[in-house]
Write a protein that holds these residues in place. Structure first.
Motif, short mmCIF file in Angstrom:
data_model
loop_
_atom_site.label_atom_id
_atom_site.label_comp_id
_atom_site.label_asym_id
_atom_site.label_seq_id
_atom_site.Cartn_x
_atom_site.Cartn_y
_atom_site.Cartn_z
N ASP A 91 13.69 37.23 -39.72
CA ASP A 91 11.89 36.93 -40.05
C ASP A 91 11.53 37.57 -39.54
O ASP A 91 10.68 36.87 -38.83
CB ASP A 91 12.05 35.16 -40.27
N GLU A 92 10.90 38.70 -39.77
CA GLU A 92 9.34 39.42 -38.88
C GLU A 92 8.62 38.78 -38.97
O GLU A 92 8.35 39.25 -38.03
CB GLU A 92 10.00 41.52 -39.38
N ALA A 93 8.31 38.10 -39.84
CA ALA A 93 6.94 37.29 -39.50
C ALA A 93 6.64 36.33 -39.24
O ALA A 93 5.46 36.11 -38.59
CB ALA A 93 6.55 37.17 -41.72
N LEU A 94 7.76 35.89 -39.28
CA LEU A 94 8.09 33.99 -38.56
C LEU A 94 7.21 35.13 -36.73
O LEU A 94 7.44 34.34 -36.45
CB LEU A 94 8.97 33.69 -38.43
N ARG A 95 8.80 36.19 -36.60
CA ARG A 95 8.35 36.50 -35.51
C ARG A 95 7.27 36.57 -35.27
O ARG A 95 7.15 36.75 -33.14
CB ARG A 95 9.62 37.23 -34.99
N THR A 96 6.52 37.40 -35.48
CA THR A 96 5.38 37.72 -35.47
C THR A 96 4.25 37.01 -35.70
O THR A 96 3.45 36.44 -34.26
CB THR A 96 4.45 39.18 -36.13
N ARG A 97 4.24 36.28 -36.05
CA ARG A 97 3.67 34.89 -36.29
C ARG A 97 4.18 33.89 -34.81
O ARG A 97 2.91 33.43 -33.98
CB ARG A 97 3.84 33.62 -36.84
N LEU A 98 4.56 33.67 -34.36
CA LEU A 98 5.05 32.99 -32.99
C LEU A 98 4.70 33.79 -31.65
O LEU A 98 4.14 33.02 -30.82
CB LEU A 98 7.02 32.93 -32.91
N MET A 99 4.78 34.87 -31.73
CA MET A 99 4.66 36.21 -30.63
C MET A 99 2.44 36.33 -30.16
O MET A 99 2.49 36.42 -29.13
CB MET A 99 5.47 37.03 -30.10
N THR A 100 1.89 35.46 -31.56
CA THR A 100 0.46 36.10 -31.67
C THR A 100 0.16 34.68 -31.47
O THR A 100 -1.52 34.75 -31.05
CB THR A 100 0.25 36.97 -32.87
N SER A 101 0.50 33.78 -32.40
CA SER A 101 -0.72 32.19 -32.18
C SER A 101 -1.27 32.41 -30.98
O SER A 101 -1.90 30.88 -31.66
CB SER A 101 1.00 31.18 -32.67
N GLY A 102 -0.39 31.88 -30.11
CA GLY A 102 -0.75 31.39 -28.74
C GLY A 102 -0.64 30.71 -28.53
O GLY A 102 -0.96 29.79 -27.40
N TYR A 103 0.44 29.92 -29.33
CA TYR A 103 0.61 28.57 -29.36
C TYR A 103 1.84 28.58 -27.85
O TYR A 103 2.72 27.81 -27.08
CB TYR A 103 1.11 28.31 -30.48
N PHE A 104 2.65 29.14 -28.16
CA PHE A 104 3.45 29.26 -26.94
C PHE A 104 3.36 30.75 -25.73
O PHE A 104 2.53 31.23 -26.07
CB PHE A 104 4.83 29.96 -27.50
N ARG A 105 3.03 30.22 -24.48
CA ARG A 105 2.71 31.07 -23.10
C ARG A 105 3.51 32.41 -23.71
O ARG A 105 5.18 31.80 -24.02
CB ARG A 105 2.60 30.04 -22.26
N LYS A 106 2.58 34.23 -22.97
CA LYS A 106 4.15 34.56 -22.96
C LYS A 106 4.57 34.30 -22.69
O LYS A 106 5.60 35.21 -22.65
CB LYS A 106 2.79 36.26 -22.83
N TYR A 107 4.81 33.89 -21.13
CA TYR A 107 6.53 34.11 -20.61
C TYR A 107 7.53 34.11 -21.51
O TYR A 107 8.67 33.59 -21.20
CB TYR A 107 5.97 33.21 -19.29
N ALA A 108 7.36 32.61 -22.50
CA ALA A 108 8.80 33.02 -23.05
C ALA A 108 9.18 33.25 -23.88
O ALA A 108 10.05 33.31 -24.84
CB ALA A 108 8.07 32.24 -24.52
N LEU A 162 3.87 16.96 -33.03
CA LEU A 162 3.02 16.99 -34.27
C LEU A 162 2.20 19.17 -33.90
O LEU A 162 2.34 19.26 -35.32
CB LEU A 162 1.65 16.21 -33.93
N GLU A 163 1.91 18.69 -33.28
CA GLU A 163 1.13 20.56 -33.61
C GLU A 163 2.66 21.61 -33.95
O GLU A 163 2.08 22.35 -34.85
CB GLU A 163 0.53 21.17 -32.21
N PHE A 164 3.45 21.12 -32.75
CA PHE A 164 4.26 22.58 -33.35
C PHE A 164 4.94 22.21 -34.80
O PHE A 164 5.00 23.64 -35.16
CB PHE A 164 5.98 21.79 -31.85
N LYS A 165 5.12 20.79 -35.40
CA LYS A 165 5.56 20.33 -36.54
C LYS A 165 4.80 21.79 -37.50
O LYS A 165 5.38 22.07 -38.74
CB LYS A 165 5.92 19.61 -36.92
N ARG A 166 3.12 21.54 -37.42
CA ARG A 166 2.52 22.08 -38.34
C ARG A 166 2.80 23.19 -38.28
O ARG A 166 2.30 24.14 -39.34
CB ARG A 166 1.25 20.97 -37.79
N GLN A 167 2.22 24.31 -37.05
CA GLN A 167 2.68 25.30 -36.94
C GLN A 167 3.61 25.97 -37.03
O GLN A 167 3.43 27.44 -37.99
CB GLN A 167 2.24 25.87 -35.75
N PHE A 168 4.94 25.32 -36.90
CA PHE A 168 5.99 26.23 -37.26
C PHE A 168 7.27 25.34 -37.83
O PHE A 168 8.19 24.84 -36.94
CB PHE A 168 6.18 26.97 -35.90
N PRO A 169 6.78 25.31 -38.90
CA PRO A 169 8.32 23.12 -39.47
C PRO A 169 9.50 24.17 -39.09
O PRO A 169 10.53 23.40 -38.73
CB PRO A 169 7.41 22.82 -40.70
#
Length: 274
Positions: free
Chosen positions: A213-230, A250-257
């Motif tokens: 899922d390239e779209a999901l992968r891109t959202r994970l990397m650009t959301s700022g929710y997970f720090r870059k070290y991830a 709760l924020e995790f579930k909202r952004q990336f269910p």
């Protein structure tokens, strides 16, 4: 037939019955796990052990997760912390004196992460080494806040940085959670108990999801929710993801269910607010 032969035959029959029963149970549980993606049971104890008063007070005053649990689960949690402390060798370095606070808070972090597991000991950890602050590691000749060495079966942490991780519960930075996740991850690859199997198999499912899922992968990397070290490698990705899962569910579930569901399944986390 001689009495000795009768006794031997009886022993063999009992042993054979136990083997057959164990095989049948494993087959039933395997079918259960495949359907429900969780163990049939987690908490079955002949006797629940108790921490001493000062140790329990540390849990009550300094470990928020414990206080969120219902009373029955608190007893299970306390029992597991006691057993974890007894199972590990705690070693102080550079002037650190091992005390109840160190033992309880590190052990409680491990038990929090494995509370949905049947086997909670994290067998690859036999020693826990505690430094007062950052320490020099021969692994890569650099200063570290924490590390897990599977060859030496040793978890090493800076106590200053470990404590810092619990000062703010919603910044998604927690050294203890991060390093213990590394240990659980590697342990799950090595072991084949039901909880380790669910953990490693679900992580593979999560990895496949992100690859496909390239779209999901891109959202994970650009959301700022997970720090870059991830995004250093799969081990750091999982450690950071679980830091976020524990601290801001709760924020995790909202952004990336879809990712949240996989992490919850990996940990078998069936606790209020998760």
């Amino acid at each position: 037939m001689e009495i000795g032969s009768i006794v031997l035959l009886g022993f063999l029959l009992v042993a054979l019955t136990a083997i057959i029963f164990n095989y049948i149970f494993k087959m039933i549980e395997m079918a259960y796990v495949m359907r429900y993606r969780k163990p049939m049971y987690n908490h079955v104890y002949l006797y629940l052990k108790r921490l001493n008063k000062s140790q329990k007070l540390i849990l009550e005053k300094q470990f928020t997760f414990y206080n969120k649990l219902p009373e029955k689960s608190k007893r299970y949690f306390e029992h597991r912390v006691f057993c974890f402390i007894e199972d590990k060798e705690f070693i102080g370095r550079a002037g650190v004196e091992i005390n109840d606070e160190i033992k309880v808070l590190i052990s409680a972090t491990a038990i929090m992460l494995t509370f949905g597991f049947r086997d909670f000991y994290i067998g690859l950890i036999s020693k826990i080494v505690v430094y007062p602050s950052k320490f020099y590691s021969k692994t890569n000749e650099a200063y570290h806040k924490g590390e897990f060495n599977p060859k030496l079966e040793t978890l090493v942490v800076s106590w200053e940085d470990f404590k810092e991780g619990y000062k703010t519960n919603q910044d998604n930075l927690n050294l203890g959670i991060h390093e213990l996740t590394h240990a659980i991850h590697i342990n799950s690859i090595k072991e084949r108990d039901v909880s380790s199997t669910i953990f490693s198999d679900t992580f593979k499912e999560l990895s496949d999801l992100l690859v496909n899922d390239e779209a999901l992968r891109t959202r994970l990397m650009t959301s700022g929710y997970f720090r870059k070290y991830a995004f250093t490698n799969q081990f750091e990705f999982l450690a950071v993801v679980i830091e976020n899962f524990i601290e801001t569910p709760l924020e995790f579930k909202r952004q990336f269910p879809e990712v949240y569901v996989k992490v919850k399944q990996m940990l078998n986390f069936r606790i209020a607010n998760y």
